[in-house]
Design a protein around this motif. Structure first.
Motif, mmCIF file in Angstrom:
data_model
loop_
_atom_site.group_PDB
_atom_site.id
_atom_site.type_symbol
_atom_site.label_atom_id
_atom_site.label_comp_id
_atom_site.label_asym_id
_atom_site.label_seq_id
_atom_site.Cartn_x
_atom_site.Cartn_y
_atom_site.Cartn_z
ATOM 1 N N LYS A 44 0.833 -1.206 0.000
ATOM 2 C CA LYS A 44 0.000 0.000 0.000
ATOM 3 C C LYS A 44 0.868 1.258 0.000
ATOM 4 O O LYS A 44 1.963 1.263 0.540
ATOM 5 N N VAL A 61 0.507 7.543 3.184
ATOM 6 C CA VAL A 61 0.200 8.964 3.096
ATOM 7 C C VAL A 61 0.110 9.599 4.476
ATOM 8 O O VAL A 61 -0.103 8.922 5.493
ATOM 9 N N LEU A 77 -11.098 14.196 4.447
ATOM 10 C CA LEU A 77 -10.016 13.338 3.944
ATOM 11 C C LEU A 77 -9.970 12.033 4.736
ATOM 12 O O LEU A 77 -9.830 10.949 4.161
ATOM 13 N N LEU A 133 -10.101 8.348 3.262
ATOM 14 C CA LEU A 133 -8.863 7.567 3.231
ATOM 15 C C LEU A 133 -8.891 6.354 4.151
ATOM 16 O O LEU A 133 -8.217 5.358 3.897
ATOM 17 N N HIS A 165 -9.903 3.586 2.088
ATOM 18 C CA HIS A 165 -9.309 3.497 0.744
ATOM 19 C C HIS A 165 -8.481 2.202 0.652
ATOM 20 O O HIS A 165 -7.624 1.963 1.492
ATOM 21 N N ILE A 177 -4.163 2.492 0.192
ATOM 22 C CA ILE A 177 -3.251 3.344 0.958
ATOM 23 C C ILE A 177 -3.369 3.049 2.452
ATOM 24 O O ILE A 177 -4.344 2.456 2.913
ATOM 25 N N ILE A 198 -2.885 5.321 6.137
ATOM 26 C CA ILE A 198 -2.631 6.638 6.727
ATOM 27 C C ILE A 198 -1.539 6.467 7.767
ATOM 28 O O ILE A 198 -1.744 5.812 8.783
ATOM 29 N N VAL A 222 -8.308 13.347 -3.246
ATOM 30 C CA VAL A 222 -8.080 11.901 -3.336
ATOM 31 C C VAL A 222 -8.066 11.455 -4.806
ATOM 32 O O VAL A 222 -7.271 10.595 -5.199
ATOM 33 N N ASN A 233 -5.037 9.458 -6.488
ATOM 34 C CA ASN A 233 -5.176 8.232 -7.280
ATOM 35 C C ASN A 233 -4.407 8.348 -8.593
ATOM 36 O O ASN A 233 -3.698 7.427 -8.998
ATOM 37 N N GLY A 282 -11.828 4.215 -4.164
ATOM 38 C CA GLY A 282 -12.134 4.759 -2.844
ATOM 39 C C GLY A 282 -13.028 5.982 -2.873
ATOM 40 O O GLY A 282 -13.219 6.652 -1.865
#
Lengths: 345, 345, 345, 345
Positions: free
Chosen positions: C3, C6, C19, C23, C26, C29, C31, C323, C327, C337
């Motif tokens: 992944k 971010v 966000l 996220l 998602h 990714i 976090i 986002v 992507n 996502g």
């Protein structure tokens, strides 16, 4: 794994629309057919334009249901219409989750008293399981007919059952003061839901006579063994979505704030969709999600236990709970396809 | 008849603004001075632009009050500031109607417990009359200091006192579930009143600890002789104006729906601003007016008496009631200058 | 596939919160870190209680950013703060999507004129790509710094660029009449966003001087080669989310309703998030989703082309678009996502 | 002075209700009869419960009108019904103020084109005076039939006529972008005004085809002598009361911000109900009042004149203006009974 096949009977109301929002992206099912008697032949986007580019389903008559090989059918129909559908189709062809009030009460007699309407499918009462997973998860797993709870009762039963079951409160004098957004009144325009009349307004209604009263009492009785007397007072909030319910009850024995809080934390610890919160919850903190936020406290001065609970009436109060029930009936993880984070602010 | 001369101390908040709306066209008074410490020197329309072409008053410091020969002063000040004003000016120069909470409670001790603040003018408690005309009209007529009631207490005391006084209800276990628009929180922006956070939202707050609790209990005690225990639960409605209060209590003796209705009709028959209504009242039916609409019913199933009452919190809950008190103190007809028809829809 | 990692810098405002909503679930990714200078050390649920049971992230200072091996950082910071971050960290360590206005304009001079603020990182203007994927998809793919568009400009540029680019309209006299919900003003309470003052209210503001004017004009110029003159008039809607923009322009040559409709259908045919609709769109049909609904028509009587477009300002107007940009920068499918179905009603 | 005697024909809608709010306390008139075909026989409080204790009028059929000796009749009837009433009763028996659109347009032909309805009383077009006092005060004084303006046209004509009349703007390319609260759609519940669908929503409608377009154009023509082309775009605000209209036009000659402001101040200086404001006006600053707030500015960059105006659509946009017209027809001071201070907040 092959996907489960489901149908939605009556998709033009708010609960039908919300079911579509949840099921279109559900990873383990396919929507085989969506019905509407008045709009058969139209595209779903003619009725729900917000689904443009998302779904190209065509509405058909529920007469076509038998053409499909379905695992489960959601009945998003008005009270009184669901029972006719069940009577006609029985429970052998597919599992049924009924979002109307037709099978929530214990029997025909209670139903006819509160709904002022003849019940035409009384033999199915014995099959119906009340679809509140936090109380009846095991029964739902094996049910062929699930009566999806009313929105108000969901918000009242969840905080009240622990108190009753664990002998915390007296069974009489329980007050349930509920406040609901207007989607609870359905998608059809009527004089009482005209925008300018409700905007900036607020009122109580149905005092002493609302049909959700027996639903609350009978479920508490069935689940805890205790017969309670609940005074249920609904109020109409000038917003679209959400129910907040405040309950007041009297302790049976000596209690403290800590005791009732601990009870709630322990009872709901493993429940994915129940969040016990340490401050009075806000409606928008559950908007668009399947959560029920619950707060409990004890007022020493007046010796009262107070609970405050919030749900999105179209989610945990209707379509979200129906999908939760479906997940259980299919043996899926209960939260599958229901991971919507609240839309806040 | 020469007109009475009044001053408004602290005119930049919502109650100050509403006082201006009522007093500018009042036929028997003139507004001599309007004060604001932070905006002294500005025109009233700099602070309240909606008064353009209606009033050209200039704001001045309250230090100037002594320059005027006033019959009456309204104190539209925050809690804690009013008492300093009263301490400084005494009660000999002019009549005083205080819209803050500084003199509503029976004494310094109770005040300091609930307001968490030292009281600096305790000797005036004995002079203060609680300004709810429907209860204390005669006392108000001769008062030099009127403590204008809180908005929540007004909406709760009016329906509860008849029930307590006429021995209808038990004095413990009284539940007051109130819902208020956001103007009740004042004109100053704060984190809790940021528009996007409240829009479409709803919540309870101040459970078990709100300072309006002792105000309700002490007034009921003072007026009826009975000591009650009231559980007061405020909720925040996502609208600008209006309070709706639902109360639940238990009969002391056998009652019927007709009995409680008759009691209310008879008690409030001659009250200009109390309207007993036969259905649950709507907030917008009192918007902008000085009415309090009251509904009472009895639920036989659960043996509970329910009342629902509505007021505009800035009118009967604040400025309207203050002008009603002023009219009484001046010997005018009580409804003078208060004939606003509700702004509905 | 491992992944992507971010970070979110500045997560306590509305765009930061949105966000997180996008996220957390998602699929491609993780976090890694979420920062806040004022709330470092607290849990994310202390600031955003609606994330209870959903995220247990702890906020930390942005000083810690260097401790992480990040692929991309979202800057959800106020105007003026983002540029300092970029200046300090440069663009080599991670990709940057800046949601502030610091890099949206063509250069320091224009920035300082409209933002009345010194720009401290002017060398990065040349790196910045305007993050409107429907216009700059290819540039975004290779960008290290994406300036995420303003909410108003997104709603205006999307309908205007086809008209300008395909020589349909005159470049002067373009009127953009926009109406925005209050979340566009940020999460911080201020006098202008006090609930009772905005409830039931509506007004224009920033006429002739709004800083989104040069953003609209410079992007249209950059993308189409035409210099336009746009009159941008923002209005404040008394709702939480959503922008509706109506534009008026004059055809350069003879056109018809069909011609402009066909242009829009053809230009936006392959755009996942742009839905061309045949009736004026409704705000709630995009609520909570990343869609921009666009309608175009031609009025023969007055020879004007009219467009109406709607977005959720926190989604396609901020976090959703960010986002979408991420992507693209990661080479993922653009809608990953972001499949949220509009929350309607 | 003996009071004038008036009747209200059709009192169950919002304009009827608002007429009652204004006329009940009007010092120089008495309400002799109030009619409703569907509710004849009922009390006014059965239809408008907020008038409890304020009015005990009984509704009767309009057939009874002839039993009364009336000075003036207000027609608060739907389009198409007013003309039949006028045809039946003529103009000799009493003065008539028609709040419908039946006599606002110049003639039968224009009416039938835009209203898609046959006009049955065309001979009365020549008697009808357009009831905008700020333009036609002298004609109204001697009129026997006043066509009370539409709400949208009132908000557009007031700011546009000075610009056209004093040769400030080009007569083509005038854009009128209006935003109205939902009471403008009438008191009858319909699918488009269902509360949950409008709450938190916003949209444009009737683009290029709204029947208020010819009303605006024909009045401007009649009053100024100039033929204009106006593009009128209505939008629906999710609030109860109020219209805000933004207009955009192009100067005919060189102008400045100061020039257009001075023009407005001078034109409207003596108008009691027009307030020229130096900042964009807020809807709530006119709520419940008969004011029209007007703001004008000039944008040098794009060479456009912008106006923003606000009214309460039920007051200056309907009932308030009707009473203003009545006052003029009776020779009373124009603001008699219309001194309502805006209900803000």
């Amino acid at each position: 794994m092959p996907k489960f096949k489901v149908g939605i009977v009556g998709a033009t109301g708010y609960t039908g629309s919300e079911l579509l929002r949840l099921l279109i992206h559900h990873p383990d099912i396919t929507i085989e057919c969506v019905t509407s008697e008045t709009h058969a032949g139209k595209r779903i986007t003619d009725i729900h334009p917000h689904l443009l580019d998302i779904s190209d389903i065509r509405l058909e008559s529920s007469d076509n249901i038998s053409d499909y090989d379905l695992d489960l059918v959601f009945l998003a129909l008005p009270h009184g219409v669901s029972m006719s559908f069940v009577k006609e189709h029985g429970l052998d062809k597919f599992l049924t989750v009924d979002l109307s009030g037709d099978f929530r009460l214990p029997n025909k007699k209670v139903y006819e008293k509160w709904y002022k309407k003849k019940h035409v499918a009384e033999t199915y009462f014995e099959n119906a399981v009340f679809g509140l997973p936090e109380l009846y998860r095991h029964e739902i797993r094996n049910a062929r007919l699930v009566a999806n709870p009313g929105c108000y009762p969901t918000s009242a039963i969840l905080p009240l059952t622990p108190l009753v079951k664990y002998d915390m409160i007296q069974t009489s004098g329980i007050v349930v003061d509920s406040k609901s957004g207007v989607t609870g009144a359905g998608a059809k325009a009527k004089p009482g839901t005209h925008f300018p009349d409700l905007f900036g307004n607020f009122s109580a209604y149905g005092l002493t006579s609302h049909r959700h009263t027996p639903e609350i009492e009978s479920v508490i009785h069935n689940y805890t063994g205790y017969t309670t007397e609940v005074l249920f007072s609904p109020h109409l909030l000038p917003i679209d979505r959400g129910i907040l319910t405040t309950t007041y009850s009297t302790p049976k024995k000596e209690v403290s704030k800590e005791m009732v809080e601990e009870l709630f934390y322990s009872v709901f610890e493993k429940e994915h969709f129940i969040r016990v919160v340490d401050r009075p919850p806000l409606l928008k903190h559950v908007r668009g999600s399947n959560y029920c936020d619950v707060h409990v406290t004890y007022d020493e001065r007046t010796n009262k236990i107070i609970t405050v609970s919030t749900i999105d009436n179209l989610m945990k109060g209707a379509a979200g709970q129906a999908v939760q029930n479906m997940n259980i009936m299919f043996g899926l993880i209960e939260s599958t396809g229901l991971q919507h984070i609240p839309l806040n602010p």
